[in-house]
Design an enzyme around this catalytic site. Structure first.
Site, mmCIF file in Angstrom:
data_model
loop_
_atom_site.group_PDB
_atom_site.id
_atom_site.type_symbol
_atom_site.label_atom_id
_atom_site.label_comp_id
_atom_site.label_asym_id
_atom_site.label_seq_id
_atom_site.Cartn_x
_atom_site.Cartn_y
_atom_site.Cartn_z
ATOM 1 N N ASP A 13 -26.615 51.534 -5.346
ATOM 2 C CA ASP A 13 -26.929 51.886 -6.804
ATOM 3 C C ASP A 13 -28.158 51.151 -7.117
ATOM 4 O O ASP A 13 -28.923 50.559 -6.129
ATOM 5 C CB ASP A 13 -25.490 51.371 -7.595
ATOM 6 C CG ASP A 13 -25.606 49.650 -7.786
ATOM 7 O OD1 ASP A 13 -26.243 49.268 -6.958
ATOM 8 O OD2 ASP A 13 -24.761 49.557 -8.718
ATOM 9 N N CYS A 70 -23.931 47.709 -3.261
ATOM 10 C CA CYS A 70 -24.163 47.733 -4.604
ATOM 11 C C CYS A 70 -24.362 46.149 -5.142
ATOM 12 O O CYS A 70 -24.711 45.452 -4.295
ATOM 13 C CB CYS A 70 -23.160 48.122 -5.386
ATOM 14 S SG CYS A 70 -21.539 47.523 -5.321
ATOM 15 N N THR A 72 -22.248 43.677 -6.068
ATOM 16 C CA THR A 72 -21.338 42.713 -5.464
ATOM 17 C C THR A 72 -20.622 43.115 -4.312
ATOM 18 O O THR A 72 -20.084 42.592 -3.579
ATOM 19 C CB THR A 72 -19.998 42.446 -6.344
ATOM 20 O OG1 THR A 72 -19.449 43.686 -6.713
ATOM 21 C CG2 THR A 72 -20.518 41.560 -7.817
ATOM 22 N N HIS A 103 -10.879 44.838 14.942
ATOM 23 C CA HIS A 103 -9.461 45.238 14.732
ATOM 24 C C HIS A 103 -9.363 46.262 13.470
ATOM 25 O O HIS A 103 -7.948 46.724 13.514
ATOM 26 C CB HIS A 103 -8.956 43.800 13.702
ATOM 27 C CG HIS A 103 -8.891 42.706 14.833
ATOM 28 N ND1 HIS A 103 -8.324 41.497 14.611
ATOM 29 C CD2 HIS A 103 -9.206 42.376 16.296
ATOM 30 C CE1 HIS A 103 -8.029 40.708 15.729
ATOM 31 N NE2 HIS A 103 -8.703 41.521 16.738
ATOM 32 N N HIS A 138 -4.059 47.378 17.427
ATOM 33 C CA HIS A 138 -4.947 47.590 16.241
ATOM 34 C C HIS A 138 -4.910 49.088 15.703
ATOM 35 O O HIS A 138 -4.837 49.241 14.380
ATOM 36 C CB HIS A 138 -6.495 47.087 16.182
ATOM 37 C CG HIS A 138 -6.410 45.592 16.688
ATOM 38 N ND1 HIS A 138 -5.935 44.829 15.908
ATOM 39 C CD2 HIS A 138 -6.826 45.044 17.946
ATOM 40 C CE1 HIS A 138 -5.777 43.497 16.476
ATOM 41 N NE2 HIS A 138 -6.543 43.673 17.869
HETATM 42 C C1 RB5 Z 1 -24.212 47.139 -11.753
HETATM 43 O O1 RB5 Z 1 -24.618 46.382 -12.685
HETATM 44 C C2 RB5 Z 1 -22.946 46.710 -10.637
HETATM 45 O O2 RB5 Z 1 -21.748 46.673 -11.819
HETATM 46 C C3 RB5 Z 1 -22.703 47.196 -9.579
HETATM 47 O O3 RB5 Z 1 -23.623 46.975 -8.770
HETATM 48 C C4 RB5 Z 1 -21.629 46.842 -8.664
HETATM 49 O O4 RB5 Z 1 -21.458 45.343 -8.575
HETATM 50 C C5 RB5 Z 1 -20.213 47.157 -9.019
HETATM 51 O O5 RB5 Z 1 -19.307 46.804 -8.518
#
Ligand code: RB5
Length: 152
Positions: A13, A70, A72, A103, A138
């Site tokens: 993203d 993305c 996080t 694994h 595994h």
């Molecule tokens: C975008 O602001 C953020 O929510 C996205 O990149 C991600 O971290 C979602 O899990």
């Protein structure tokens, strides 16, 4: 990966656009062909749309392995793991990336661009690409993923 010509699919993203471009360059430097599912700018988008593009390609066996990025890594891993045969691993360290291959036979690597710096992300990706699945006990455990109703 054994076959350095095997195509990977990558998606992100807006929060991870810059990291995607850097990891693409890294893959190309290793002679690994990469299919870019977007996004292609820092304009705000909805991460599930790109997670779905990558995870559906893995689930349908159009691609052997994929990368999702993305902010996080949480949203991408949540959406990717809804698809049959997808084993998406959110990794912020090299050890977890290695173990996710040995694994768990992870077939999508997920990295959070707001959590993990570019150089570490490259090291995580490198380890993930080069580590084979160990199989054996595994594989038996992974087979249980498809038998959840028998195990309740
Ligand atoms: C975008 O602001 C953020 O929510 C996205 O990149 C991600 O971290 C979602 O899990």
């Amino acid at each position: 990966m054994q076959d350095t010509k095997t195509a990977l699919i990558i998606g992100c993203d807006h929060a991870a656009f810059s990291l995607k471009e850097k990891l693409k360059d890294f893959l190309i430097s290793k002679s690994i062909s990469v299919h870019d599912a977007g996004t292609n700018s820092e304009d705000s988008v909805n991460y599930p749309e790109f997670g779905i593009k990558v995870a559906s390609g893995i689930s349908a066996k159009k691609f052997e392995r994929g990368i999702l990025l993305c902010g996080t890594g949480l949203g991408m891993s949540m959406v990717a793991n809804r698809f049959p045969h997808v084993r998406a691993a959110l990794c912020s360290d090299v050890f977890s990336a290695i173990m996710s291959r040995q694994h768990n036979n992870s077939n999508i690597l997920v990295i959070g661009a707001r959590v993990t710096g570019d150089i570490l992300a490259e090291a995580i990706l490198n380890a993930w690409l080069d580590t084979p699945f160990e199989g054996g006990r595994h594989q038996l455990r992974l087979d249980q993923f498809d038998n959840v109703n028998d195990l309740i």
